[in-house]
Write a protein that holds these residues in place. Structure first.
Motif, PDB file in Angstrom:
ATOM      1  N   LYS A 188       0.785  -1.219   0.000  1.00 24.15           N
ATOM      2  CA  LYS A 188       0.000   0.000   0.000  1.00 24.15           C
ATOM      3  C   LYS A 188       0.829   1.288   0.000  1.00 24.15           C
ATOM      4  CE  LYS A 188      -4.334   1.710   1.640  1.00 24.15           C
ATOM      5  NZ  LYS A 188      -5.494   1.473   2.435  1.00 24.15           N
ATOM      6  N   PRO A 189       1.912   1.400   0.800  1.00 22.00           N
ATOM      7  CA  PRO A 189       2.695   2.639   0.754  1.00 22.00           C
ATOM      8  C   PRO A 189       3.235   2.948  -0.635  1.00 22.00           C
ATOM      9  CG  PRO A 189       3.320   1.339   2.660  1.00 22.00           C
ATOM     10  CD  PRO A 189       2.411   0.479   1.828  1.00 22.00           C
ATOM     11  N   LEU A 190       3.661   1.931  -1.377  1.00 18.47           N
ATOM     12  CA  LEU A 190       4.195   2.161  -2.709  1.00 18.47           C
ATOM     13  C   LEU A 190       3.092   2.576  -3.680  1.00 18.47           C
ATOM     14  CD1 LEU A 190       7.069   2.071  -3.665  1.00 18.47           C
ATOM     15  CD2 LEU A 190       6.662  -0.211  -4.537  1.00 18.47           C
ATOM     16  N   VAL A 191       1.918   1.997  -3.540  1.00 20.82           N
ATOM     17  CA  VAL A 191       0.778   2.372  -4.375  1.00 20.82           C
ATOM     18  C   VAL A 191       0.374   3.810  -4.081  1.00 20.82           C
ATOM     19  CG1 VAL A 191      -1.669   1.925  -4.828  1.00 20.82           C
ATOM     20  CG2 VAL A 191      -0.059   0.022  -4.629  1.00 20.82           C
ATOM     21  N   VAL A 192       0.323   4.171  -2.808  1.00 22.25           N
ATOM     22  CA  VAL A 192      -0.012   5.541  -2.417  1.00 22.25           C
ATOM     23  C   VAL A 192       1.005   6.516  -2.995  1.00 22.25           C
ATOM     24  CG1 VAL A 192      -0.185   7.119  -0.447  1.00 22.25           C
ATOM     25  CG2 VAL A 192      -1.270   4.876  -0.346  1.00 22.25           C
ATOM     26  N   LEU A 193       2.277   6.176  -2.899  1.00 21.43           N
ATOM     27  CA  LEU A 193       3.321   7.038  -3.443  1.00 21.43           C
ATOM     28  C   LEU A 193       3.149   7.213  -4.944  1.00 21.43           C
ATOM     29  CD1 LEU A 193       5.975   8.626  -3.288  1.00 21.43           C
ATOM     30  CD2 LEU A 193       7.178   6.447  -3.531  1.00 21.43           C
ATOM     31  N   ARG A 194       3.000   6.110  -5.674  1.00 24.41           N
ATOM     32  CA  ARG A 194       2.842   6.204  -7.131  1.00 24.41           C
ATOM     33  C   ARG A 194       1.636   7.048  -7.500  1.00 24.41           C
ATOM     34  NH1 ARG A 194       1.445   0.936  -9.249  1.00 24.41           N
ATOM     35  NH2 ARG A 194      -0.606   1.636  -8.661  1.00 24.41           N
ATOM     36  N   ASP A 195       0.492   6.789  -6.887  1.00 30.21           N
ATOM     37  CA  ASP A 195      -0.723   7.535  -7.210  1.00 30.21           C
ATOM     38  C   ASP A 195      -0.570   9.023  -6.904  1.00 30.21           C
ATOM     39  OD1 ASP A 195      -1.815   5.154  -8.009  1.00 30.21           O
ATOM     40  OD2 ASP A 195      -3.101   4.925  -6.247  1.00 30.21           O
ATOM     41  N   TYR A 196       0.076   9.324  -5.784  1.00 29.28           N
ATOM     42  CA  TYR A 196       0.242  10.721  -5.405  1.00 29.28           C
ATOM     43  C   TYR A 196       1.231  11.434  -6.331  1.00 29.28           C
ATOM     44  CZ  TYR A 196       0.371  14.778  -2.345  1.00 29.28           C
ATOM     45  OH  TYR A 196       0.268  16.039  -1.847  1.00 29.28           O
ATOM     46  N   LEU A 197       2.304  10.767  -6.704  1.00 23.78           N
ATOM     47  CA  LEU A 197       3.249  11.358  -7.651  1.00 23.78           C
ATOM     48  C   LEU A 197       2.581  11.609  -8.997  1.00 23.78           C
ATOM     49  CD1 LEU A 197       6.451   9.280  -6.833  1.00 23.78           C
ATOM     50  CD2 LEU A 197       6.228  11.766  -6.597  1.00 23.78           C
ATOM     51  N   VAL A 198       1.772  10.663  -9.446  1.00 19.74           N
ATOM     52  CA  VAL A 198       1.062  10.831 -10.719  1.00 19.74           C
ATOM     53  C   VAL A 198       0.118  12.024 -10.634  1.00 19.74           C
ATOM     54  CG1 VAL A 198      -0.710   9.804 -12.212  1.00 19.74           C
ATOM     55  CG2 VAL A 198       1.282   8.458 -11.503  1.00 19.74           C
ATOM     56  N   ARG A 199      -0.532  12.181  -9.516  1.00 14.05           N
ATOM     57  CA  ARG A 199      -1.458  13.313  -9.354  1.00 14.05           C
ATOM     58  C   ARG A 199      -0.713  14.648  -9.352  1.00 14.05           C
ATOM     59  NH1 ARG A 199      -5.603  14.359  -4.347  1.00 14.05           N
ATOM     60  NH2 ARG A 199      -6.431  16.289  -5.155  1.00 14.05           N
ATOM     61  N   GLN A 200       0.428  14.702  -8.682  1.00 11.23           N
ATOM     62  CA  GLN A 200       1.172  15.957  -8.578  1.00 11.23           C
ATOM     63  C   GLN A 200       1.999  16.262  -9.831  1.00 11.23           C
ATOM     64  OE1 GLN A 200       0.888  18.184  -6.018  1.00 11.23           O
ATOM     65  NE2 GLN A 200      -0.709  16.807  -5.314  1.00 11.23           N
ATOM     66  N   PHE A 201       2.520  15.232 -10.472  1.00 11.15           N
ATOM     67  CA  PHE A 201       3.425  15.409 -11.613  1.00 11.15           C
ATOM     68  C   PHE A 201       3.027  14.476 -12.758  1.00 11.15           C
ATOM     69  CE2 PHE A 201       5.834  16.005  -7.643  1.00 11.15           C
ATOM     70  CZ  PHE A 201       6.138  17.359  -7.755  1.00 11.15           C
ATOM     71  N   PRO A 202       1.820  14.627 -13.311  1.00 10.23           N
ATOM     72  CA  PRO A 202       1.340  13.660 -14.307  1.00 10.23           C
ATOM     73  C   PRO A 202       2.222  13.560 -15.547  1.00 10.23           C
ATOM     74  CG  PRO A 202      -0.078  15.586 -14.226  1.00 10.23           C
ATOM     75  CD  PRO A 202       0.878  15.705 -13.083  1.00 10.23           C
ATOM     76  N   GLN A 203       2.887  14.632 -15.911  1.00  9.93           N
ATOM     77  CA  GLN A 203       3.718  14.611 -17.111  1.00  9.93           C
ATOM     78  C   GLN A 203       5.069  13.931 -16.875  1.00  9.93           C
ATOM     79  OE1 GLN A 203       3.003  17.253 -15.238  1.00  9.93           O
ATOM     80  NE2 GLN A 203       4.953  18.239 -14.762  1.00  9.93           N
ATOM     81  N   ASP A 204       5.464  13.747 -15.630  1.00 10.66           N
ATOM     82  CA  ASP A 204       6.799  13.240 -15.322  1.00 10.66           C
ATOM     83  C   ASP A 204       6.853  11.798 -14.863  1.00 10.66           C
ATOM     84  OD1 ASP A 204       7.877  15.732 -15.896  1.00 10.66           O
ATOM     85  OD2 ASP A 204       7.727  16.416 -13.827  1.00 10.66           O
ATOM     86  N   ILE A 205       5.784  11.286 -14.293  1.00  8.19           N
ATOM     87  CA  ILE A 205       5.788   9.932 -13.729  1.00  8.19           C
ATOM     88  C   ILE A 205       5.379   8.957 -14.818  1.00  8.19           C
ATOM     89  CG2 ILE A 205       4.911   8.447 -11.887  1.00  8.19           C
ATOM     90  CD1 ILE A 205       6.500  11.036 -11.020  1.00  8.19           C
TER      91      ILE A 205
END
Length: 159
Positions: free
Chosen positions: A2-19
């Motif tokens: 779950k922590p890794l999923v939360v991190l990925r989802d949050y990074l995608v939300r904040q930086f959609p063009q970069d992740i």
């Protein structure tokens, strides 16, 4: 996981063009990272360091100059992330919800690759990349010497 999923989802939300996903995972490269959870001075914390390295309580304690570092039991981690959903995150809040310590050897990398296969035995296509600067800005990570190894040497163990 779950922590890794939360991190990925949050990074995608904040930086959609970069992740982005890394379809052809190259586990063992110097920019591939592991995360490990601890309790520092009684508070949850996460260490981020090269995939082929190991960080224990003594090493983190030495790097932080803190005598009180202990492993964070999985049961406590599950409780921390019980209500974690992307919608509950505040902008620019660390997706981990607590202190983040990044190994200084990773500063030479442009991107960090998080590979669930290394964490949880998941399929290779689950790997995702995040620009180092975006990760640092998002998590407010404190950079500390955790592995005491030159980045080029980290590639030596790769398969």
């Amino acid at each position: 996981m779950k922590p890794l999923v939360v991190l990925r989802d949050y990074l995608v939300r904040q930086f959609p063009q970069d992740i982005h996903q890394q379809d052809n995972c190259t586990c063992g490269a110097a920019n591939h990272v592991r995360i490990q959870f601890f309790r520092v001075e009684g508070r949850p914390a996460v260490a981020v360091f090269p995939e082929g390295m190991a960080v224990d309580c003594d090493r983190l304690s030495h790097a932080l100059g803190s005598p009180q570092v202990e492993p964070l039991p999985e049961e406590e981690l599950d409780a921390i992330y019980a209500d974690t959903e992307l919608g509950h995150m505040q902008p620019f809040e660390s997706p981990f919800g607590f202190g983040v310590y990044l190994d200084a050897s990773l500063l030479s990398q442009k991107e960090l690759v998080f590979c669930p296969r290394m964490f949880f035995g998941q399929a290779v296509r689950e790997c995702f990349c995040a620009p180092l600067l975006d990760f640092l800005n998002l998590t407010h990570a404190q950079v500390v010497p955790l592995t005491f190894m030159a980045p080029a040497a980290a590639d030596a163990w790769a398969v």
